[in-house]
Design a protein around this motif. Structure first.
Motif, mmCIF file in Angstrom:
data_model
loop_
_atom_site.group_PDB
_atom_site.id
_atom_site.type_symbol
_atom_site.label_atom_id
_atom_site.label_comp_id
_atom_site.label_asym_id
_atom_site.label_seq_id
_atom_site.Cartn_x
_atom_site.Cartn_y
_atom_site.Cartn_z
ATOM 1 N N HIS A 172 -4.906 -18.331 -29.265
ATOM 2 C CA HIS A 172 -6.000 -18.272 -28.303
ATOM 3 C C HIS A 172 -5.745 -19.221 -27.136
ATOM 4 C CE1 HIS A 172 -10.143 -19.630 -26.966
ATOM 5 N NE2 HIS A 172 -10.025 -18.399 -26.535
ATOM 6 N N ILE B 127 -10.457 -7.403 -31.029
ATOM 7 C CA ILE B 127 -9.478 -8.248 -31.710
ATOM 8 C C ILE B 127 -9.274 -7.743 -33.134
ATOM 9 C CG2 ILE B 127 -8.997 -10.593 -32.506
ATOM 10 C CD1 ILE B 127 -10.846 -11.549 -30.171
ATOM 11 N N THR C 290 -5.189 -13.871 -27.544
ATOM 12 C CA THR C 290 -6.485 -13.653 -26.898
ATOM 13 C C THR C 290 -6.551 -14.605 -25.718
ATOM 14 O OG1 THR C 290 -7.530 -15.190 -28.434
ATOM 15 C CG2 THR C 290 -7.592 -12.882 -29.009
ATOM 16 N N ALA D 195 -15.607 -8.328 -27.797
ATOM 17 C CA ALA D 195 -14.310 -8.954 -28.007
ATOM 18 C C ALA D 195 -13.936 -8.963 -29.484
ATOM 19 C CB ALA D 195 -14.337 -10.373 -27.460
ATOM 20 N N GLU D 196 -14.915 -9.283 -30.349
ATOM 21 C CA GLU D 196 -14.608 -9.384 -31.773
ATOM 22 C C GLU D 196 -14.076 -8.065 -32.311
ATOM 23 O OE1 GLU D 196 -17.646 -11.221 -34.184
ATOM 24 O OE2 GLU D 196 -16.786 -10.347 -35.996
ATOM 25 N N VAL E 6 -9.158 -10.282 -20.201
ATOM 26 C CA VAL E 6 -10.564 -10.359 -19.813
ATOM 27 C C VAL E 6 -10.880 -9.525 -18.576
ATOM 28 C CG1 VAL E 6 -10.388 -12.410 -18.364
ATOM 29 C CG2 VAL E 6 -12.480 -11.997 -19.663
ATOM 30 N N GLU F 226 -16.299 -10.765 -22.675
ATOM 31 C CA GLU F 226 -16.485 -11.842 -23.649
ATOM 32 C C GLU F 226 -17.844 -11.616 -24.277
ATOM 33 O OE1 GLU F 226 -16.069 -15.171 -21.016
ATOM 34 O OE2 GLU F 226 -13.896 -15.209 -21.276
ATOM 35 N N THR G 113 -12.244 -14.856 -32.010
ATOM 36 C CA THR G 113 -10.897 -14.996 -32.583
ATOM 37 C C THR G 113 -10.963 -15.720 -33.925
ATOM 38 O OG1 THR G 113 -9.983 -15.113 -30.351
ATOM 39 C CG2 THR G 113 -8.561 -15.848 -32.147
ATOM 40 N N TYR H 189 -13.106 -15.807 -25.774
ATOM 41 C CA TYR H 189 -12.693 -15.130 -27.005
ATOM 42 C C TYR H 189 -12.575 -16.104 -28.177
ATOM 43 C CZ TYR H 189 -11.251 -11.391 -23.787
ATOM 44 O OH TYR H 189 -11.214 -10.420 -22.828
#
Lengths: 307, 366, 361
Positions: free
Chosen positions: B122, B86, B99, B82-83, B41, B78, B108, B104
């Motif tokens: 996570h 990932i 993550t 983030a998506e 992050v 965030e 996630t 997240y």
């Protein structure tokens, strides 16, 4: 209680100082009619350059000088783009911030774990031990005194010198200044460079004095606050000074209250300075005469002698 | 050379397209190292939350040698970005993805649905699914020990706590610290200042200075920079560091530090994926599991205090001591735990009050 | 001694209009080559990763457009004002207000399965953005207050209001006190456009805004008046064009578009309210508006470029292990170059020889 008040005062001065540097510099830039929104980037570059030079040379004062040079160097990019190449100042300033944030993080990569001996408060023997007055007058960091000296110098420069008058004339009406033989572009270059150096100095204060270390984005938005401050102050140096301490003091007062167990919703308090700025701005600009005296009329407008 | 790199890129492209078209079919080939991705992050820096995760990543790489390769993406906001990050990791053949921030969680879960054969881990969240495990550490156990040290070392009986946001994880830490503090000094108090930022060295040092001005002579923090420690060092008071050992920033100030250790866990999870034995799990490890440790004591901490803390540490590890065992009242005097009762994990994760000994009122608690 | 000086052109140069992005592109490639070589990476491969890799797959292309949409929306709205010298730099705040207003609707009608929830969110969100932009417009027209500064101040206020809401009143009661709202219900989410991507119908809103922006500026009387007001304020007031109407149109257009962009984010890829709903799209849009030369078509391409720079930075981290700071560095360089090279549209380079040299020749 007295002790508390004194500590709060000392802390407020320390908290306001980076804002004083950056905002005074931006004030001079804006007085020449140029709006440089890149203060955050220039502060960060100043902070990292100061830190790198101070650690490698072991001389914090060399670091301070380098920080100023770093801020000025970045502002030179802005000056070339906007003054020589006539790009829009708002967009270029924002791009400069982006650039400065990235650049500082990039050149500072190897310095995040370095420890530095900070610049300590002056200790003229015995003086700070004089009750109350001693600490208030002699207990500060040298850079705090420097910021006050800078304030006095700018105040004097703007109101009492011919060069200050020229600067204001350029900001007020670049066309007439040009007509009487003043090199508008040259003056504006100097004003932008001065603003950059001051922002760099504010950054150096952060990385060498206030939280002696280097970390990405360590200014945490102080550059943007400095911009607000100039407006809040209606382009008057003494109000920049007062405003900087007010901005710094609001946070500290809120922290004091929290420590004593008084609950204040921090977001409301954090909003206060911005709302106050807007209100002050609205009030002063209602009175056209007041704003005319202080706000540079050509702020943000490009200048070219032939068009 | 150019042509070569272009061809490899073309291969990557095809691989990506394949991975996208048939995410379910992507399986690690035998004999190839397991690719593991990490999402951070913040920048890694030199101390703090992300730094500890990255230390864990390196430890795992060292432990598993050539059988794994890792990749990390730092400074991932965030939210929307983030998506994608990932997902990109999953699509480029990373079969295990950590993550490492609460924000997240939803991304996630979403990505995990599209890549059912990829394992996700996570940190600090609460949503799980078939291929999403969650892990967290009982930071509060270390906080309790820190409280004991602080209580023994403080002369004024006032401890200062610089905190970021009032989420349960932070509140738990404050309460455990206060419980530890009061276990050795029943009149001691904790003053808390919320700085509303995980990372703002300037504000953190302002908060630390304020606490010192209000007579706190031992500080701790739940923020990400080293500012609190540096301020303590400059003002000649004590401090207990958090996340990382910060003794080099406060050689005289740091009494000890509550440190996070993810390396063993990361190694274990990666090993289980290598062995094909990974199972979705909800891990909340503490001192017992080596996830939380105290950094070496400063030599100014007397031997008897050190021994006392070591004893409490051993008892917590053995499950004989919990920071939250009744009788426990909140700071308005309301009983929260009856005598002899120990708090449940569910109660812990919803903690929204200050225990006795903490000054003030928790922001935005109803 | 020869001197080089800039002379204004009588007419903006179309040739230079095409040339300047090319010059900037070449400059950026050169800088990239030097930068990446210095960092010990294969520079050509690095450039490939930065600029081509993010468009490799369908999913990536979807991401590119997804990220470009809010920037495009904000920039189109802002450009209408900028054409008339109305300097709204608070699109970020107006975007946040749009997200709050639209998100508020989504939360209030969480249990409704009406298909009107989503349209209502966009209407209310646009109104939220407009309301936020109305503050600087009002102060400018009534009190002559500088709108640059007021709109900037309001960005901070908007983000604090959002923070207040997600930490307090709108916090998900099931969310363990974490600062975020409930996930929006299905009826409050934008439908996905292409299966396997995150691209949603929000794209059409952005494209519609581009088209509407073009129609308004090029084909409507009000748009013409806005342009006149920007180019020749004195002439505009002679011609009876109301300057306060210009301010209102410019500000509200920017606010409405930014508000829509805010709803598009929370009803699209985010799906809930978080303390931070935009990584600075409103500020990026200002740069994009100028790089796109305040023209809807230019803005369309500039926002795609901006989005590409973000994604390229991520790709560079992932495939080249470059630090995230390189992104900002590279972005800033490219944008400054683009802004700077536009000088040749309005000015020409002229080599001036001193008179003595002229007589000698």
């Amino acid at each position: 209680m007295m002790d508390h008040a004194i500590t709060l005062l000392l802390l407020t001065l320390a908290a306001g100082t980076p804002l004083v540097f950056a905002a005074l510099g931006e004030l001079v830039t804006e007085k020449s009619g140029v709006l440089n929104l890149g203060v955050e980037g220039m502060m960060l570059v100043g902070a990292v350059v100061a830190f790198i030079v101070a650690t490698t040379s072991q001389s914090p004062w060399l670091g301070v000088a380098a920080g100023m040079a770093g801020g000025a160097a970045l502002s030179l990019v802005f000056a070339i783009v906007t003054l020589s190449l006539h790009a829009n100042q708002v967009a270029s300033g924002l791009a400069l911030s982006l650039f400065g944030i990235g650049l500082s993080a990039f050149i500072g990569l190897d310095y995040v774990s370095v420890i530095i001996e900070p610049i300590r408060p002056l200790t003229v023997h015995g003086l700070p031990d004089i009750p109350v007055v001693g600490v208030l007058l002699f207990g500060h960091n040298p850079l705090v005194y420097l910021s006050l000296a800078l304030f006095a110098a700018i105040q004097w420069f703007l109101s009492r010198t011919r060069a200050g008058l020229v600067l204001r004339a350029v900001g007020e009406s670049p066309q007439s200044a040009h007509a009487i033989g003043i090199s508008v572009v040259r003056i504006r270059y100097l004003a932008v460079l001065f603003g950059g150096a001051c922002a760099g100095l504010g950054g150096a204060y952060l990385s060498l004095v206030y939280s002696p270390s280097w970390a990405e984005g360590m200014t945490s938005g102080r550059g943007w606050i400095a911009l607000a401050l100039v407006v809040f102050a209606n382009w008057k140096p003494w109000r920049v000074l007062a405003g900087a301490y007010l901005f710094g003091g609001v946070t500290l007062a809120q922290f004091q209250a929290q420590g004593m167990g008084v609950e204040l919703p921090s977001q409301y308090l954090a909003m206060l300075p911005y709302i106050a700025t807007i209100v002050v701005l609205a009030i002063i600009s209602r009175n056209a005469a007041v704003i005319k005296q202080n706000a540079p009329a050509s702020l943000g407008r490009p200048f070219h002698p032939e068009g | 050379m150019t042509r070569l790199s272009r061809r490899t890129s073309l291969a990557t492209l095809t691989a990506c397209a394949l991975a996208l078209a048939l995410p379910a079919s992507a399986q690690p080939k035998a004999g190839e190292p397991l690719k593991i991705g990490f999402v951070y992050v913040s920048p890694i820096g030199d101390a703090g939350w992300t730094f500890q995760h990255d230390t864990g990543r390196k430890q795992m790489e060292a432990a598993l040698g050539g059988r794994v390769t890792t990749k990390f993406i730092e400074n991932v906001p965030e939210g929307t970005d983030a998506e994608r990050v990932i997902r990109d990791l999953a699509a480029t053949g990373h079969h295990l993805i950590f993550t490492t921030s609460f924000g997240y969680m939803n991304p996630t879960i979403k990505v995990a649905q599209a890549f059912p054969n990829t394992k996700f881990e996570h940190a600090t969240g609460y949503k799980t699914s078939k291929n999403v495990g969650i892990y967290n550490a009982r930071f509060y156990e270390g906080r309790y020990l820190a409280g004991i040290v602080a209580g023994k070392m403080s002369k004024t009986g006032i401890a200062g706590y610089v905190a970021a946001f009032p989420i349960p994880e932070v509140v738990m830490g404050i309460n455990a610290f206060a419980r530890g503090l009061r276990s050795v000094n029943p009149k001691a108090e904790v003053k808390v200042i919320w700085v509303s930022a995980w990372f703002d060295p300037g504000k953190e040092s302002e908060a630390a200075n304020t606490l010192i001005s209000q007579n706190a002579d031992v500080l701790t923090h739940h923020t990400d920079s080293t500012a609190t420690m540096q301020t303590a060092e400059a003002k000649k008071v004590y401090a207990v560091a958090y996340h990382s050992d910060m003794s080099k920033y406060g050689p005289n100030a740091q009494l000890t530090a509550v440190t996070h250790h993810w390396g063993d866990y990361y190694t274990r999870v990666a090993q289980s994926v290598l062995d094909g034995k990974w199972q979705q799990d909800n891990v909340w490890g503490g001192i017992k599991d080596g996830m939380i440790k105290l950094a070496p004591f400063n030599k100014i901490v007397p031997a008897d205090v050190q021994a006392m803390v070591k004893k409490a540490e051993a008892e917590i590890a053995a499950g004989k001591l919990s920071p939250f065992t009744g009788p426990m009242k909140d700071n308005t005097g309301k009983e929260r735990l009856a005598a002899g009762k120990t708090i449940t994990d569910a109660e812990l994760s919803r903690m929204d009050y200050y225990v006795q000994g903490v000054v003030g009122k928790l922001p935005s608690s109803k | 001694m020869m001197r080089i000086r800039l002379e204004p052109r009588a007419e903006p140069s179309r040739f230079a209009g095409w040339l300047s992005p090319m010059v900037a592109a070449v400059a950026v490639v050169l800088i990239g080559l030097v930068l990446f070589s210095l960092m010990g990476r294969n520079p050509w491969h690095a450039l490939y990763v930065f600029f081509i890799e993010p468009m490799n797959t369908l999913y990536d292309a979807g991401e590119l457009v997804l990220k470009a949409s809010p920037i495009m929306l904000c920039a189109v709205g802002l450009s209408i004002g900028y054409r008339a010298n109305v300097w709204n730099i608070g699109a970020e705040g107006q975007l946040i207000m749009g997200a709050i207003a639209g998100g508020g609707v989504a939360l209030a009608f969480h249990d409704s399965d009406s298909r009107w929830v989503l349209p209502a969110m966009f209407v209310v969100g646009a109104a939220g953005g407009m309301a936020w932009a109305a503050i600087p417009a009002f102060l400018r027209t009534r009190c002559n207050t500088n709108e640059i500064l007021v709109s900037l101040m309001l960005v901070y206020v908007a983000s604090l209001i959002l923070s207040l809401l997600v930490h307090g009143a709108w916090r998900d009661p099931e969310g363990f006190n974490f600062p975020q709202s409930k996930m929006f219900a299905e009826t409050a989410l934008l439908p996905i456009l292409v299966a396997g991507t995150r691209l949603n119908v929000g794209l059409f809103i952005a494209l519609a805004a581009v088209a509407a922006g073009w129609l308004f500026m090029q084909r409507s009387l009000a748009g013409f008046q806005m342009r006149v007001a920007g180019l020749a304020p004195a002439a505009a007031s002679y011609a009876g064009i109301s300057s306060s109407r210009t301010v209102w149109i410019g500000m509200l257009a920017g606010g409405a578009c930014a508000g829509l962009a805010g709803v598009g984010e929370v009803a699209g890829p985010i799906g809930q309210l978080l303390p931070v709903v935009s990584p600075g799209y409103g500020f990026a849009a200002i740069i994009v508006a100028f790089v796109g030369r305040l023209h809807p078509v230019g803005i369309f391409f500039a926002s795609l470029l901006m989005s590409l720079l973000y994604l390229g930075g991520e790709a560079a981290q992932m495939h080249l292990a470059l630090p995230s700071s390189v992104t900002g560095l590279f972005q800033g360089t490219l944008l400054l170059f683009l802004l700077a090279t536009d000088v040749f549209i309005r000015f020409r380079l002229r080599i001036v020889r001193p008179p003595t040299a002229a007589t000698a020749a």
